[in-house]
Write a protein that holds these residues in place. Sequence first.
Motif, PDB file in Angstrom:
ATOM      1  N   ASN A 186      -1.729   5.772 -10.555  1.00 51.24           N
ATOM      2  CA  ASN A 186      -0.852   6.413 -11.532  1.00 51.24           C
ATOM      3  C   ASN A 186      -0.729   7.910 -11.264  1.00 51.24           C
ATOM      4  OD1 ASN A 186      -0.372   3.988 -12.970  1.00 51.24           O
ATOM      5  ND2 ASN A 186      -2.353   4.220 -13.969  1.00 51.24           N
ATOM      6  N   VAL A 187      -1.834   8.544 -10.911  1.00 47.35           N
ATOM      7  CA  VAL A 187      -1.815   9.972 -10.593  1.00 47.35           C
ATOM      8  C   VAL A 187      -1.063  10.194  -9.286  1.00 47.35           C
ATOM      9  CG1 VAL A 187      -3.218  12.016 -10.108  1.00 47.35           C
ATOM     10  CG2 VAL A 187      -3.940  10.404 -11.881  1.00 47.35           C
ATOM     11  N   VAL A 188      -1.269   9.314  -8.310  1.00 48.19           N
ATOM     12  CA  VAL A 188      -0.552   9.426  -7.041  1.00 48.19           C
ATOM     13  C   VAL A 188       0.948   9.306  -7.271  1.00 48.19           C
ATOM     14  CG1 VAL A 188      -0.170   8.344  -4.789  1.00 48.19           C
ATOM     15  CG2 VAL A 188      -2.490   8.654  -5.639  1.00 48.19           C
ATOM     16  N   GLN A 189       1.373   8.426  -8.163  1.00 48.60           N
ATOM     17  CA  GLN A 189       2.798   8.289  -8.468  1.00 48.60           C
ATOM     18  C   GLN A 189       3.351   9.579  -9.057  1.00 48.60           C
ATOM     19  OE1 GLN A 189       4.770   5.240  -7.938  1.00 48.60           O
ATOM     20  NE2 GLN A 189       6.188   6.948  -7.915  1.00 48.60           N
TER      21      GLN A 189
ATOM     22  N   GLY B 201       6.424  15.904  -5.976  1.00 51.36           N
ATOM     23  CA  GLY B 201       6.715  16.407  -4.634  1.00 51.36           C
ATOM     24  C   GLY B 201       8.168  16.225  -4.251  1.00 51.36           C
ATOM     25  N   ILE B 202       8.726  15.064  -4.551  1.00 54.66           N
ATOM     26  CA  ILE B 202      10.132  14.787  -4.218  1.00 54.66           C
ATOM     27  C   ILE B 202      11.053  15.666  -5.054  1.00 54.66           C
ATOM     28  CG2 ILE B 202      11.938  13.013  -4.389  1.00 54.66           C
ATOM     29  CD1 ILE B 202      10.008  12.733  -1.958  1.00 54.66           C
ATOM     30  N   ILE B 203      10.726  15.851  -6.316  1.00 58.49           N
ATOM     31  CA  ILE B 203      11.526  16.719  -7.180  1.00 58.49           C
ATOM     32  C   ILE B 203      11.478  18.160  -6.671  1.00 58.49           C
ATOM     33  CG2 ILE B 203      11.564  17.760  -9.495  1.00 58.49           C
ATOM     34  CD1 ILE B 203      10.848  14.906 -10.557  1.00 58.49           C
ATOM     35  N   SER B 204      10.296  18.621  -6.305  1.00 58.39           N
ATOM     36  CA  SER B 204      10.148  19.978  -5.780  1.00 58.39           C
ATOM     37  C   SER B 204      10.890  20.151  -4.456  1.00 58.39           C
ATOM     38  CB  SER B 204       8.663  20.302  -5.599  1.00 58.39           C
ATOM     39  OG  SER B 204       8.494  21.576  -5.044  1.00 58.39           O
ATOM     40  N   LEU B 205      10.775  19.182  -3.576  1.00 60.51           N
ATOM     41  CA  LEU B 205      11.417  19.240  -2.264  1.00 60.51           C
ATOM     42  C   LEU B 205      12.937  19.318  -2.375  1.00 60.51           C
ATOM     43  CD1 LEU B 205      11.186  18.935   0.881  1.00 60.51           C
ATOM     44  CD2 LEU B 205      11.392  16.480   0.501  1.00 60.51           C
ATOM     45  N   THR B 206      13.499  18.514  -3.269  1.00 60.27           N
ATOM     46  CA  THR B 206      14.954  18.414  -3.353  1.00 60.27           C
ATOM     47  C   THR B 206      15.574  19.338  -4.395  1.00 60.27           C
ATOM     48  OG1 THR B 206      14.859  16.620  -4.975  1.00 60.27           O
ATOM     49  CG2 THR B 206      14.910  15.997  -2.622  1.00 60.27           C
TER      50      THR B 206
ATOM     51  N   ILE C  41       9.057   2.039   6.259  1.00 56.83           N
ATOM     52  CA  ILE C  41       8.016   3.022   5.959  1.00 56.83           C
ATOM     53  C   ILE C  41       6.928   2.890   7.010  1.00 56.83           C
ATOM     54  CG2 ILE C  41       6.268   3.751   4.297  1.00 56.83           C
ATOM     55  CD1 ILE C  41       8.117   2.742   2.094  1.00 56.83           C
ATOM     56  N   LYS C  42       6.694   3.967   7.745  1.00 55.80           N
ATOM     57  CA  LYS C  42       5.672   3.983   8.789  1.00 55.80           C
ATOM     58  C   LYS C  42       4.454   4.706   8.245  1.00 55.80           C
ATOM     59  CE  LYS C  42       3.789   4.116  12.952  1.00 55.80           C
ATOM     60  NZ  LYS C  42       2.388   4.173  12.631  1.00 55.80           N
ATOM     61  N   VAL C  43       3.352   4.010   8.179  1.00 54.52           N
ATOM     62  CA  VAL C  43       2.112   4.639   7.722  1.00 54.52           C
ATOM     63  C   VAL C  43       1.241   4.976   8.927  1.00 54.52           C
ATOM     64  CG1 VAL C  43       2.143   3.534   5.464  1.00 54.52           C
ATOM     65  CG2 VAL C  43       0.978   2.416   7.344  1.00 54.52           C
TER      66      VAL C  43
ATOM     67  N   HIS D   8      -2.783   6.026   2.878  1.00 51.76           N
ATOM     68  CA  HIS D   8      -3.372   5.041   1.968  1.00 51.76           C
ATOM     69  C   HIS D   8      -2.247   4.191   1.385  1.00 51.76           C
ATOM     70  CE1 HIS D   8      -5.607   3.224  -1.273  1.00 51.76           C
ATOM     71  NE2 HIS D   8      -6.689   3.598  -0.625  1.00 51.76           N
ATOM     72  N   PRO D   9      -2.466   2.897   1.231  1.00 55.22           N
ATOM     73  CA  PRO D   9      -1.415   2.035   0.674  1.00 55.22           C
ATOM     74  C   PRO D   9      -0.867   2.529  -0.656  1.00 55.22           C
ATOM     75  CG  PRO D   9      -3.195   0.692   1.524  1.00 55.22           C
ATOM     76  CD  PRO D   9      -3.664   2.121   1.602  1.00 55.22           C
ATOM     77  N   LYS D  10      -1.695   3.135  -1.481  1.00 56.43           N
ATOM     78  CA  LYS D  10      -1.214   3.595  -2.787  1.00 56.43           C
ATOM     79  C   LYS D  10      -0.179   4.703  -2.648  1.00 56.43           C
ATOM     80  CE  LYS D  10      -4.990   1.807  -5.387  1.00 56.43           C
ATOM     81  NZ  LYS D  10      -6.380   1.858  -5.566  1.00 56.43           N
ATOM     82  N   VAL D  11      -0.241   5.465  -1.558  1.00 57.04           N
ATOM     83  CA  VAL D  11       0.772   6.489  -1.306  1.00 57.04           C
ATOM     84  C   VAL D  11       2.087   5.819  -0.890  1.00 57.04           C
ATOM     85  CG1 VAL D  11       1.393   8.478   0.116  1.00 57.04           C
ATOM     86  CG2 VAL D  11      -0.957   8.218  -0.701  1.00 57.04           C
ATOM     87  N   ALA D  12       1.991   4.824  -0.025  1.00 56.84           N
ATOM     88  CA  ALA D  12       3.197   4.079   0.381  1.00 56.84           C
ATOM     89  C   ALA D  12       3.811   3.378  -0.820  1.00 56.84           C
ATOM     90  CB  ALA D  12       2.861   3.069   1.475  1.00 56.84           C
ATOM     91  N   PHE D  13       2.979   2.794  -1.675  1.00 56.47           N
ATOM     92  CA  PHE D  13       3.490   2.118  -2.875  1.00 56.47           C
ATOM     93  C   PHE D  13       4.200   3.113  -3.794  1.00 56.47           C
ATOM     94  CE2 PHE D  13      -0.150  -1.121  -2.373  1.00 56.47           C
ATOM     95  CZ  PHE D  13       0.617  -1.900  -1.541  1.00 56.47           C
ATOM     96  N   ALA D  14       3.670   4.343  -3.915  1.00 56.62           N
ATOM     97  CA  ALA D  14       4.303   5.367  -4.753  1.00 56.62           C
ATOM     98  C   ALA D  14       5.674   5.732  -4.192  1.00 56.62           C
ATOM     99  CB  ALA D  14       3.411   6.602  -4.848  1.00 56.62           C
TER     100      ALA D  14
END
Length: 81
Positions: A16-19, A25-30, A54-56, A66-72
């Motif tokens: 949940n925190v990773v999400q 991060g995406i909001i800040s980037l764009t 998605i390439k991990v 980590h899978p949780k980052v890819a899932f986010a």
Amino acid sequence: MVKDNDSINKSVIDKNVVQIMMDAGIISLTGIDEVGEAWKSLFPGITSNSIIGIKVNCINASLSSHPKVAFAAVEGLKRMI
């Protein structure tokens, strides 16, 4: 870069925190406040029939994705209209 000390608790990653971190991060980037629209801005011309791969990183064990980052990332992408 997005950091949150609560993302890991005793070597367990809190999805949940990773999400929240991924979305921030995406909001800040764009500079776009809506997560789905922010992701969409990174993929001009994307349609509902498009395929995103998605390439991990799993070569370096100390810096592996980590899978949780890819899932986010996937959850963010699913919010595109």
